[in-house]
Design a protein around this motif. Structure first.
Motif, PDB file in Angstrom:
ATOM      1  N   TYR A 219       0.841  -1.200   0.000  1.00 16.20           N
ATOM      2  CA  TYR A 219       0.000   0.000   0.000  1.00 16.20           C
ATOM      3  C   TYR A 219       0.878   1.253   0.000  1.00 16.20           C
ATOM      4  N   ALA A 220       1.934   1.216   0.797  1.00 18.39           N
ATOM      5  CA  ALA A 220       2.777   2.404   0.942  1.00 18.39           C
ATOM      6  C   ALA A 220       3.565   2.712  -0.330  1.00 18.39           C
ATOM      7  N   ILE A 221       4.041   1.689  -1.009  1.00 18.54           N
ATOM      8  CA  ILE A 221       4.890   1.950  -2.179  1.00 18.54           C
ATOM      9  C   ILE A 221       4.132   1.840  -3.494  1.00 18.54           C
ATOM     10  N   GLY A 222       2.911   1.333  -3.434  1.00 24.62           N
ATOM     11  CA  GLY A 222       2.129   1.207  -4.661  1.00 24.62           C
ATOM     12  C   GLY A 222       2.448  -0.034  -5.459  1.00 24.62           C
ATOM     13  N   ALA A 223       2.654  -1.140  -4.773  1.00 24.02           N
ATOM     14  CA  ALA A 223       2.925  -2.400  -5.476  1.00 24.02           C
ATOM     15  C   ALA A 223       1.646  -3.211  -5.567  1.00 24.02           C
ATOM     16  N   GLU A 224       1.559  -4.010  -6.631  1.00 21.46           N
ATOM     17  CA  GLU A 224       0.369  -4.841  -6.788  1.00 21.46           C
ATOM     18  C   GLU A 224       0.690  -6.322  -6.768  1.00 21.46           C
ATOM     19  N   LYS A 225       1.984  -6.617  -6.712  1.00 19.33           N
ATOM     20  CA  LYS A 225       2.350  -8.029  -6.772  1.00 19.33           C
ATOM     21  C   LYS A 225       3.521  -8.283  -5.831  1.00 19.33           C
ATOM     22  N   MET A 251     -10.738 -14.096   2.651  1.00 20.27           N
ATOM     23  CA  MET A 251     -11.312 -13.000   3.434  1.00 20.27           C
ATOM     24  C   MET A 251     -11.081 -11.653   2.763  1.00 20.27           C
ATOM     25  N   THR A 252     -10.790 -11.647   1.487  1.00 20.64           N
ATOM     26  CA  THR A 252     -10.492 -10.453   0.683  1.00 20.64           C
ATOM     27  C   THR A 252      -9.387  -9.595   1.280  1.00 20.64           C
ATOM     28  N   LEU A 253      -8.457 -10.255   1.953  1.00 18.12           N
ATOM     29  CA  LEU A 253      -7.292  -9.514   2.445  1.00 18.12           C
ATOM     30  C   LEU A 253      -6.188  -9.533   1.409  1.00 18.12           C
ATOM     31  N   LEU A 254      -6.365 -10.369   0.403  1.00 22.18           N
ATOM     32  CA  LEU A 254      -5.422 -10.411  -0.708  1.00 22.18           C
ATOM     33  C   LEU A 254      -6.259 -10.465  -1.982  1.00 22.18           C
ATOM     34  N   GLY A 255      -5.692  -9.981  -3.057  1.00 18.18           N
ATOM     35  CA  GLY A 255      -6.393 -10.040  -4.333  1.00 18.18           C
ATOM     36  C   GLY A 255      -6.906  -8.688  -4.767  1.00 18.18           C
ATOM     37  N   PHE A 263      -7.637  -0.815  -3.301  1.00 15.20           N
ATOM     38  CA  PHE A 263      -6.285  -1.375  -3.143  1.00 15.20           C
ATOM     39  C   PHE A 263      -6.266  -2.858  -3.530  1.00 15.20           C
ATOM     40  N   LYS A 264      -5.318  -3.229  -4.388  1.00 16.73           N
ATOM     41  CA  LYS A 264      -5.207  -4.649  -4.739  1.00 16.73           C
ATOM     42  C   LYS A 264      -3.763  -5.120  -4.628  1.00 16.73           C
ATOM     43  N   PHE A 265      -3.631  -6.347  -4.221  1.00 11.84           N
ATOM     44  CA  PHE A 265      -2.293  -6.911  -4.046  1.00 11.84           C
ATOM     45  C   PHE A 265      -2.379  -8.425  -4.113  1.00 11.84           C
TER      46      PHE A 265
END
Lengths: 540, 235, 180
Positions: A219-225, A251-255, A263-265
């Motif tokens: 979230y802080a650096i803007g990464a998605e993967k 639990m939608t904490l990832l994806g 926010f997605k990761f």
């Protein structure tokens, strides 16, 4: 989630059985099964929860079992005595005194932040983690701007736990500022040092702390993967992480749209094949990309050009496990632990000739003496302390006179050791320092990737010289050869492996030179380790 | 093409060069030759041999000139007692690592390692030699690899991949056991990807790869990579 | 080195081809100048049986390959002020050490030389000094002060080193020493 809390609170007792890689060989799984049977036998399964947890920390007296409330820690539990614990402690409320672990300085001087949940939660249940306040850091940071998260991290003073101690907040700023996209995160769980098990234990005990740390970083650096790079030799940690990732996804904490925000990761595991050098930050990138794990020169730094030439944040998993705490409690709170220049705690794998070996977590700035003699309980069998090797196979061997230095990145480097992977090996009078340096040199010879001359060819020649000295063919000029070549290997190598590999040689030459001279001149090894035929061709 | 320039000092000489230039190149442009073995114009930098290490004032660290880009205000030293000592050790390590016997080597008098030892005054090797007995592969019609003479600079691998574009050559194993191999460790004569272009032999700094029966001075055309790259970029 | 008396110089031939000694002789007319400053007290070129005491400079050609040479080298080192390795065999092992890549090369090389090619009575001779397991350059056994690499070293280089040593200076080898 409220339902889950009630479910948890319905239990009066909780029996935590350590089922990490340290206790399983002692028979922890049989103990777990025995507890499950025993609570049923006594009819207390409704008020007593038997949980399979990660490392409790007392690795030398496994299997370890923690009964809560009250923090009763049982040591060396056997399936035969499980009924006794359930009958006396759970049914009658009388702890079995003769099996209790004496809570001495081993725990008193420790400060458990990273290992906050280790041994307390069931790592295979995300609810356990959430009940301990887990993912609260993520929730909090999602309401903040990425810059605010980075600022909090800068305020915390956290430095990378992978060994080099680069300020984490600064690293995040660099990746956040990098223009290119997409951006990646790599969590380094390639713990290749012999005798080091801190990261493995963390992953086995509290996998969600790592995942949450990565989410906050993303979230802080803007990464998605993101990728967690883990050694194939850690099957239990892999299993635990795979389960944790699946649960977090459910639990939608990832994806996509995490917790219903934009926010997605996404997170994937990548497996290492056992090369020590793959833990080096540029080699890990090559390996994640599917190439040979060979380091490459920096610059360009991974912050600008990492995975597939995109900005990449590489962070040790221990660093990541600190992040949720910092976000939840604030950077200023975190900075209160440790020293001003070196905040927080550090996990160490304490092994060797010490009474209480195990995984420990101590505040930065604690002295080596406290670690060895208070936490570690000193040297067993009345033997004399000789040296402590700090920083794994490329750490430094420090004598008694340096035990009062504080443990922090800078003090250790000053005396020739490193924080490294957090391995501390205690050596007693039965250890030969020449043999010790030889042993770790041989390890590094095997693990050198072969790219640069000093590390590839230099370490191999160091090994030859040690062979000569420990076979009785040593000459005084060999000391000069060792000194000259090890300083070239230190200053001239391409990556951290080579730069730190000669540390055991340099420090033993600095602090235990008399032993080298004794080996060379008198052909004598007081510890009785050297001058034994190794079945090799004789020197001359 | 707009390029920013950077001003720095190399051995006391004021140098101006385009941003992103390596220290090695910037030094060469003003006539300061930094010793190298793995580096070769036309190929990507490798940073393996560590002969080109230089000092940069303000930091105790040493930097490989072949991969370190210049920075504004940098004060670079390419010659010092320490660097000289380290370069001599590096050459000694390479000489001791495998079996280098100049007098019986095909590349005698056309060998960069031999020339480097001469230039740096490496008149003996302080390490005991390893006397390796690595595999010699002469199954190819005319290309031969004697791995005992290999210094693992990977020029052959890079030229095969980056210039010829076939990537026949690569490394197997690691550390001191590293070896240059063909395809998936095939005999050279059985390699299905090798185009027999000889570039590997041309750029090899030592006598590890050579053309059987060809005078070595005809084989060793080490500027082949630079030449081809320059031609390709010509519009 | 005293200035009035002539400098006592010796040359020794261990496992080498004598090419270095030939190269020494290739100093040609410079030998005449050299002879004014030195006395050759021991050498394969002169007829002295026992290596003398108090030698100022000894040049040794060849690697150390057998026990006799090992003993000789130690004796020479004990009786010499400045020891110089002359040529690649003395400096690196060179051709003499090619056998080192084989395990038990001392046996292997004898068998290859005496047994394999023999048609009759194939046997390894026993009346010769025992080979060392590996042929070694001099400095792996004793302290060596200066090195003149080359196979053979150029006469100019030998002359340069000797001239410098006689003048009491350490020779500068950058750009001069060359293997092979």
């Amino acid at each position: 989630m409220a339902q889950e809390l009630e479910f948890q609170n319905a239990y009066k007792y909780r029996i935590n059985v350590c089922c990490s890689s340290g206790c399983v060989p002692f028979g922890a799984l049989k103990v777990l099964k025995a507890f499950e049977d025993a609570v049923k036998e006594f009819g207390v399964e409704k008020e007593c929860k038997v949980a399979r947890t990660g490392c409790i920390g007392t690795c030398s007296v496994g299997p370890a079992v923690l009964v809560e409330p009250g923090d009763y820690l049982y040591q060396s539990v056997t399936p035969e005595r499980v009924r006794e614990i359930v009958r006396d402690h759970i049914v009658l409320g009388l702890p079995v005194k003769d099996m209790l672990y004496e809570r001495n300085a081993y725990f008193k001087k420790q400060h458990r932040l990273v290992l906050r949940n280790a041994g307390k939660i069931d790592p295979s249940r995300i609810q356990d983690y959430i009940n301990m306040g887990g993912y609260g850091g993520l929730l909090k940071c999602l309401t903040d701007t990425p810059q605010a998260v980075i600022n909090e991290l800068i305020a915390s003073g956290l430095r990378g736990r992978g060994g080099a101690g680069f300020p984490t907040g600064q690293k995040w700023s660099l990746v956040a500022r990098a223009q290119n996209s997409p951006k990646y995160i790599v969590a380094n769980l390639d713990e290749g040092d012999p005798g080091v098990f801190a990261n493995r234990t963390l992953a086995e005990a509290d996998p969600h702390a790592i995942i949450e740390g990565m989410l906050i970083a993303a979230y802080a650096i803007g990464a998605e993967k993101g990728y967690i790079y883990i050694r194939s030799e850690y099957p239990l940690a892999i299993q635990t992480l795979q389960k944790a990732i699946a649960q977090a996804k459910a639990m939608t904490l990832l994806g996509e749209s995490i917790l219903e925000t934009p926010f997605k990761f996404d997170l994937e595991l990548r497996f290492g094949a056992g090369a020590f050098v793959a833990g080096e930050e540029t080699a890990i990138l090559a390996s994640v990309e599917g190439k040979r794990a060979m380091p490459r020169p920096r610059p360009p730094y991974p912050a600008n050009s990492g995975l597939w030439q995109k900005p990449t944040l590489i962070q040790n998993v221990e660093t990541l496990a600190n992040i949720p705490l910092i976000i939840q409690n604030g950077g200023a709170w975190f900075a209160k632990t440790g020293t001003p220049k070196c905040t927080g705690t550090k996990c160490f794998s304490l092994t060797g000739k010490v009474n209480n070996p195990g995984l420990i977590e101590v505040p930065m700035g604690i002295t080596l003496r406290e670690v060895v003699f208070d936490v570690g309980g000193g040297v067993p069998d009345g033997k004399k302390f000789k040296a402590v090797l700090v920083g794994g196979p490329s750490g430094g061997c420090l004598p008694d006179t340096l035990l009062d230095i504080p443990i922090d990145y800078d003090s250790l480097v000053k005396v020739g050791a490193i924080m490294g992977s957090g391995g501390i090996v205690v050596l007693d009078e039965d250890s030969c320092m020449v043999d010790t340096a030889r042993f770790f040199t041989e390890f590094c010879v095997d693990e050198s990737c072969g790219k640069c001359t000093p590390c590839r060819a230099g370490l191999a020649r160091l090994k030859d010289v040690f062979g000569k000295i420990t076979n009785g063919a040593g000459e005084m000029s060999d000391i000069t050869t060792l000194e000259k070549s090890s300083s070239f290997i230190r200053d001239g190598s391409l990556c951290g492996l080579g730069q730190t590999a000669p540390n055991p040689v340099i420090t033993t030459l600095r602090y235990f030179k008399d032993e080298y001279i004794q080996h060379i001149v008198e052909k004598r090894c007081d510890a009785g380790k050297c001058f034994k035929s190794r079945g090799e061709e004789e020197i001359e | 093409m707009s390029t920013n320039t950077v001003k720095l000092k190399i051995d006391g000489v004021d140098v101006t060069a385009a941003e992103g230039t390596t220290i090695l190149k910037a030094a060469k442009d003003v006539g300061i030759i930094i010793p190298t073995l793995c580096s070769l114009e036309g190929l990507t930098a490798y940073g393996g041999c560590r002969l080109c290490l230089v000092e940069v004032s303000g930091t105790p660290k040493l930097f490989p000139a072949c991969t370190t880009p210049i920075g504004p205000g940098m004060d670079v030293t390419t010659q010092s007692d320490k660097l000289k000592e380290y370069r001599k050790i590096a050459v000694q390590l390479l000489l001791a690592e495998r079996t280098h016997i100049c007098s019986v080597c095909v590349a005698d008098d056309h060998c960069e390692l031999q020339a480097m030892a001469n230039q740096l005054g490496v008149d003996h090797v302080m390490f005991e030699r390893n006397w390796s007995r690595e595999e010699i592969d002469s199954t190819h019609d005319f290309l031969v690899i004697d791995r005992n003479r290999c210094i693992l600079c990977t020029r052959c691998i890079r030229v095969c991949d980056q210039i010829e574009g076939v990537h026949t050559l690569d490394l197997k194993l690691r550390g001191k056991d590293s070896q240059v191999i063909m395809d998936l460790d095939e005999k050279w004569g059985n390699s299905c990807s090798c185009t027999s272009c000889r570039k590997c032999a041309k750029v090899c700094p030592v006598g590890a790869i050579y053309v059987e029966g060809e005078p070595i001075e005809h084989t060793k055309k080490r500027d082949v990579a630079e030449f081809i790259v320059e031609r390709r970029n010509r519009k | 080195m005293s200035t009035n008396a002539k400098v006592r110089v010796a040359t020794v031939w261990l496992s080498g081809c004598s090419g270095c000694h030939m190269s020494f002789l290739d100093q040609d007319e410079r030998l005449v100048d050299l002879a004014k400053k030195i006395t050759l007290v021991y050498s394969p070129l002169v007829d002295v049986k026992e290596f003398p005491e108090n030698v100022d400079v000894t040049l040794i050609e060849g690697a150390v390959a057998n026990e006799e040479q090992l003993a000789m080298l130690k004796k020479v080192r004990g009786r010499t002020k400045i020891l110089v390795s002359l040529g690649d065999c003395a400096v690196t092992g060179n051709v003499t050490a090619l056998r080192n890549s084989w395990r038990h090369s001392d046996q292997a090389v004898l068998e290859r030389a005496y047994k394999d090619p023999a048609d009759l009575n194939a046997a390894v001779p026993t009346a010769v000094p025992k080979l060392l397991i590996k042929a070694r350059p001099l400095h792996e056994i004793v302290k060596v002060d200066f090195y003149i690499p080359g196979c053979p070293p150029h006469a100019d280089l030998i002359n340069y080193v000797l001239t410098e040593l006689l003048a009491g200076r350490a020779p500068v080898m950058e750009g001069r020493s060359k293997y092979g």
